[in-house]
Write an enzyme that holds these catalytic residues in place. Structure first.
Site, PDB file in Angstrom:
ATOM      1  N   LYS A 111     -24.760  -5.715  16.568  1.00  0.00           N
ATOM      2  CA  LYS A 111     -25.705  -5.286  15.532  1.00  0.00           C
ATOM      3  C   LYS A 111     -25.098  -4.269  14.577  1.00  0.00           C
ATOM      4  O   LYS A 111     -25.446  -4.243  13.399  1.00  0.00           O
ATOM      5  CB  LYS A 111     -26.968  -4.708  16.165  1.00  0.00           C
ATOM      6  CG  LYS A 111     -27.861  -5.768  16.774  1.00  0.00           C
ATOM      7  CD  LYS A 111     -29.293  -5.280  16.900  1.00  0.00           C
ATOM      8  CE  LYS A 111     -30.186  -6.392  17.430  1.00  0.00           C
ATOM      9  NZ  LYS A 111     -31.553  -5.939  17.680  1.00  0.00           N
ATOM     10  N   LYS A 203     -26.176 -18.105  19.281  1.00  0.00           N
ATOM     11  CA  LYS A 203     -27.518 -17.933  19.817  1.00  0.00           C
ATOM     12  C   LYS A 203     -28.554 -18.159  18.715  1.00  0.00           C
ATOM     13  O   LYS A 203     -28.329 -17.770  17.580  1.00  0.00           O
ATOM     14  CB  LYS A 203     -27.606 -16.491  20.346  1.00  0.00           C
ATOM     15  CG  LYS A 203     -28.752 -16.183  21.251  1.00  0.00           C
ATOM     16  CD  LYS A 203     -28.668 -14.733  21.723  1.00  0.00           C
ATOM     17  CE  LYS A 203     -28.946 -13.770  20.575  1.00  0.00           C
ATOM     18  NZ  LYS A 203     -29.042 -12.368  20.995  1.00  0.00           N
ATOM     19  N   LYS A 206     -33.275 -14.358  15.032  1.00  0.00           N
ATOM     20  CA  LYS A 206     -34.103 -14.042  13.872  1.00  0.00           C
ATOM     21  C   LYS A 206     -33.251 -13.779  12.644  1.00  0.00           C
ATOM     22  O   LYS A 206     -33.701 -13.935  11.520  1.00  0.00           O
ATOM     23  CB  LYS A 206     -34.892 -12.747  14.127  1.00  0.00           C
ATOM     24  CG  LYS A 206     -35.932 -12.844  15.191  1.00  0.00           C
ATOM     25  CD  LYS A 206     -36.401 -11.436  15.589  1.00  0.00           C
ATOM     26  CE  LYS A 206     -37.299 -11.507  16.809  1.00  0.00           C
ATOM     27  NZ  LYS A 206     -37.603 -10.199  17.389  1.00  0.00           N
TER      28      LYS A 206
HETATM   29  P1  TYM Z   1     -35.788  -9.331  21.352  1.00  0.00           P
HETATM   30  O1  TYM Z   1     -36.947  -8.871  20.536  1.00  0.00           O
HETATM   31  O2  TYM Z   1     -34.487  -9.534  20.676  1.00  0.00           O
HETATM   32  O3  TYM Z   1     -36.152 -10.682  22.082  1.00  0.00           O
HETATM   33  C1  TYM Z   1     -37.355 -10.829  22.839  1.00  0.00           C
HETATM   34  C2  TYM Z   1     -37.090 -11.715  24.053  1.00  0.00           C
HETATM   35  O4  TYM Z   1     -36.612 -12.991  23.656  1.00  0.00           O
HETATM   36  C3  TYM Z   1     -35.403 -13.298  24.337  1.00  0.00           C
HETATM   37  N1  TYM Z   1     -34.539 -14.089  23.448  1.00  0.00           N
HETATM   38  C4  TYM Z   1     -33.986 -15.259  23.785  1.00  0.00           C
HETATM   39  N2  TYM Z   1     -34.040 -15.985  24.924  1.00  0.00           N
HETATM   40  C5  TYM Z   1     -33.369 -17.150  24.942  1.00  0.00           C
HETATM   41  N3  TYM Z   1     -32.647 -17.626  23.895  1.00  0.00           N
HETATM   42  C6  TYM Z   1     -32.570 -16.939  22.739  1.00  0.00           C
HETATM   43  N4  TYM Z   1     -31.881 -17.414  21.706  1.00  0.00           N
HETATM   44  C7  TYM Z   1     -33.255 -15.682  22.650  1.00  0.00           C
HETATM   45  N5  TYM Z   1     -33.391 -14.758  21.678  1.00  0.00           N
HETATM   46  C8  TYM Z   1     -34.176 -13.791  22.183  1.00  0.00           C
HETATM   47  C9  TYM Z   1     -34.791 -11.950  24.659  1.00  0.00           C
HETATM   48  O5  TYM Z   1     -33.891 -12.030  25.725  1.00  0.00           O
HETATM   49  C10 TYM Z   1     -36.016 -11.135  24.990  1.00  0.00           C
HETATM   50  O6  TYM Z   1     -36.410 -11.340  26.332  1.00  0.00           O
HETATM   51  N6  TYM Z   1     -34.313  -5.190  23.717  1.00  0.00           N
HETATM   52  C11 TYM Z   1     -35.303  -6.248  23.702  1.00  0.00           C
HETATM   53  C12 TYM Z   1     -36.718  -5.721  23.568  1.00  0.00           C
HETATM   54  C13 TYM Z   1     -37.103  -4.709  24.599  1.00  0.00           C
HETATM   55  C14 TYM Z   1     -37.376  -4.946  25.955  1.00  0.00           C
HETATM   56  C15 TYM Z   1     -37.734  -3.681  26.516  1.00  0.00           C
HETATM   57  C16 TYM Z   1     -37.329  -6.083  26.756  1.00  0.00           C
HETATM   58  C17 TYM Z   1     -37.296  -3.379  24.356  1.00  0.00           C
HETATM   59  N7  TYM Z   1     -37.677  -2.769  25.514  1.00  0.00           N
HETATM   60  C18 TYM Z   1     -38.061  -3.546  27.852  1.00  0.00           C
HETATM   61  C19 TYM Z   1     -37.655  -5.936  28.102  1.00  0.00           C
HETATM   62  C20 TYM Z   1     -38.010  -4.691  28.642  1.00  0.00           C
HETATM   63  C21 TYM Z   1     -35.022  -7.137  22.511  1.00  0.00           C
HETATM   64  O7  TYM Z   1     -34.427  -6.750  21.550  1.00  0.00           O
HETATM   65  O8  TYM Z   1     -35.591  -8.367  22.619  1.00  0.00           O
END
Ligand code: TYM
Length: 342
Positions: A111, A203, A206
């Site tokens: 990032k 991957k 967004k």
């Molecule tokens: P974020 O917002 O990027 O993504 C949310 C969830 O979607 C999953 N994900 C995917 N799974 C499979 N294939 C993909 N291409 C893909 N893209 C995204 C992510 O693994 C995630 O589960 N840091 C986290 C948010 C967060 C969080 C937490 C999660 C903040 N605090 C506490 C769990 C517990 C994030 O940026 O997810």
């Protein structure tokens, strides 16, 4: 006590990766476990967000949670910024975690890009806030996609170091020999890493500039169909064994997506579609994707027409979350050695 916590960032369109990698599991888990699902708006501002867009996106992610099947009567649904204990606990964890641990985080490197000196300090400390999200509830299970594994492992390291550093104080305050649990990541199902529809080595995300790389949860049936039809493939027909997907990342991705959407496995999908040409398989995939996703988009639109209803759910969820997080934070203040003024 077992407790599930997970969250998503309100930074732009939710897509099929978010849905299949995480949300679909969240909905299953709420049937049998106590679950807390968060819209992590404080994580969102680690990179610049236009305030009006952020507001809309917080409501939109909440609408997606509800439309996909999360039930605010069963699960706690709230936005992070409304429970101050997340930020407070994150500060304590900033003092427990080591700089060297943060330096190993691959998501930060991706990032921040080349201009790392110019990334926000918040982006660097991001995993510490994530650990606080999870441990404010002393959650034992975190259902996420593959890309969040490293962050959940760091959460365990922070919990362990806190438990060790403060062992004597934890015992003296009556919490036994460990205050925080060592949280387990739950990375399950056939689609823990959904790849871009344009490039099987990237991957689905967004931030990909091409909208054809992903299926958004807000896409209508025609858009979904068009994106699936245009998805990159190779010229061979589908293999009949999973082994035959090796070295064919685009084929493997579409088969995994099909399996996750239908609640089956890649083996099942290939048993049915092995030997098919992609044109035929894609038509079948359009059917299952539209059947599963188009109603979610419709329900999201309906919910977004009444932001007051969404806000009421977030208020109720934050109130319930705050009760738990406040107990944890009161204990942490005592354990760390802060003097109480009230
Ligand atoms: P974020 O917002 O990027 O993504 C949310 C969830 O979607 C999953 N994900 C995917 N799974 C499979 N294939 C993909 N291409 C893909 N893209 C995204 C992510 O693994 C995630 O589960 N840091 C986290 C948010 C967060 C969080 C937490 C999660 C903040 N605090 C506490 C769990 C517990 C994030 O940026 O997810």
């Amino acid at each position: 006590k077992e407790l599930v916590f997970s969250g998503m960032q309100p930074t732009g369109n939710l897509h099929l990766g978010n849905y299949l990698g995480a949300m679909i599991r969240w909905i299953e888990l709420q049937k049998t476990m106590e679950c807390i699902y968060c819209v992590v708006d404080m994580h969102a501002i680690t990179v610049w967000q236009d305030p009006a867009d952020l507001k809309r996106q917080i409501r939109e992610v909440t609408a997606a949670y509800l439309a996909a099947g999360l039930d605010p009567k069963k699960s706690i649904i709230f936005n992070q910024s409304q429970v101050q204990q997340h930020a407070e606990l994150a500060w304590v964890f900033n003092c427990v975690a080591r700089i060297g641990w943060m330096n190993r985080m691959t998501q930060f490197k991706e990032k921040a890009g080349k201009d790392r000196e110019n990334a926000s300090l918040g982006l660097y400390a991001y995993p510490s806030l994530m650990a606080a999200d999870i441990l404010a509830y002393r959650a034992t299970h975190v259902p996420v996609g593959e890309d969040q594994k490293q962050h959940v492992e760091l959460t365990r390291d922070i919990a362990q170091k806190f438990n060790n550093d403060y062992a004597a104080s934890i015992a003296a305050n009556g919490y036994g020999d460990a205050f925080f649990p060592l949280t387990e990541p739950m990375i399950q199902g056939p689609a823990t890493r959904v790849m871009s529809l344009r490039d099987g080595s990237k991957k689905m995300s967004k931030s990909d500039p091409s909208d054809y790389s992903r299926i958004n949860l807000t896409d209508d049936a025609d858009t979904i169909a068009q994106k699936v039809r245009k998805a990159k493939t190779d010229p061979e027909p589908l293999p009949s064994e999973v082994d035959g997907l090796k070295g064919r990342p685009e084929a493997e991705n579409l088969v995994s997506i099909y399996a996750a959407l239908t609640g089956t496995t890649a083996e099942d999908v290939l048993r049915e579609h092995g030997g098919s040409q992609f044109s035929g398989f894609k038509a079948a995939l359009v059917d299952v994707a539209v059947t599963k996703l188009a109603p979610i988009a419709g329900e999201m639109r309906r919910l977004m027409a009444d932001p007051g209803h969404i806000d009421a759910i977030l208020v109720d969820g934050s109130d319930r979350a705050r009760v738990i997080a406040a107990q944890t934070m009161d204990a942490v203040r005592d354990i760390v050695g802060f003097v109480r003024s009230r």
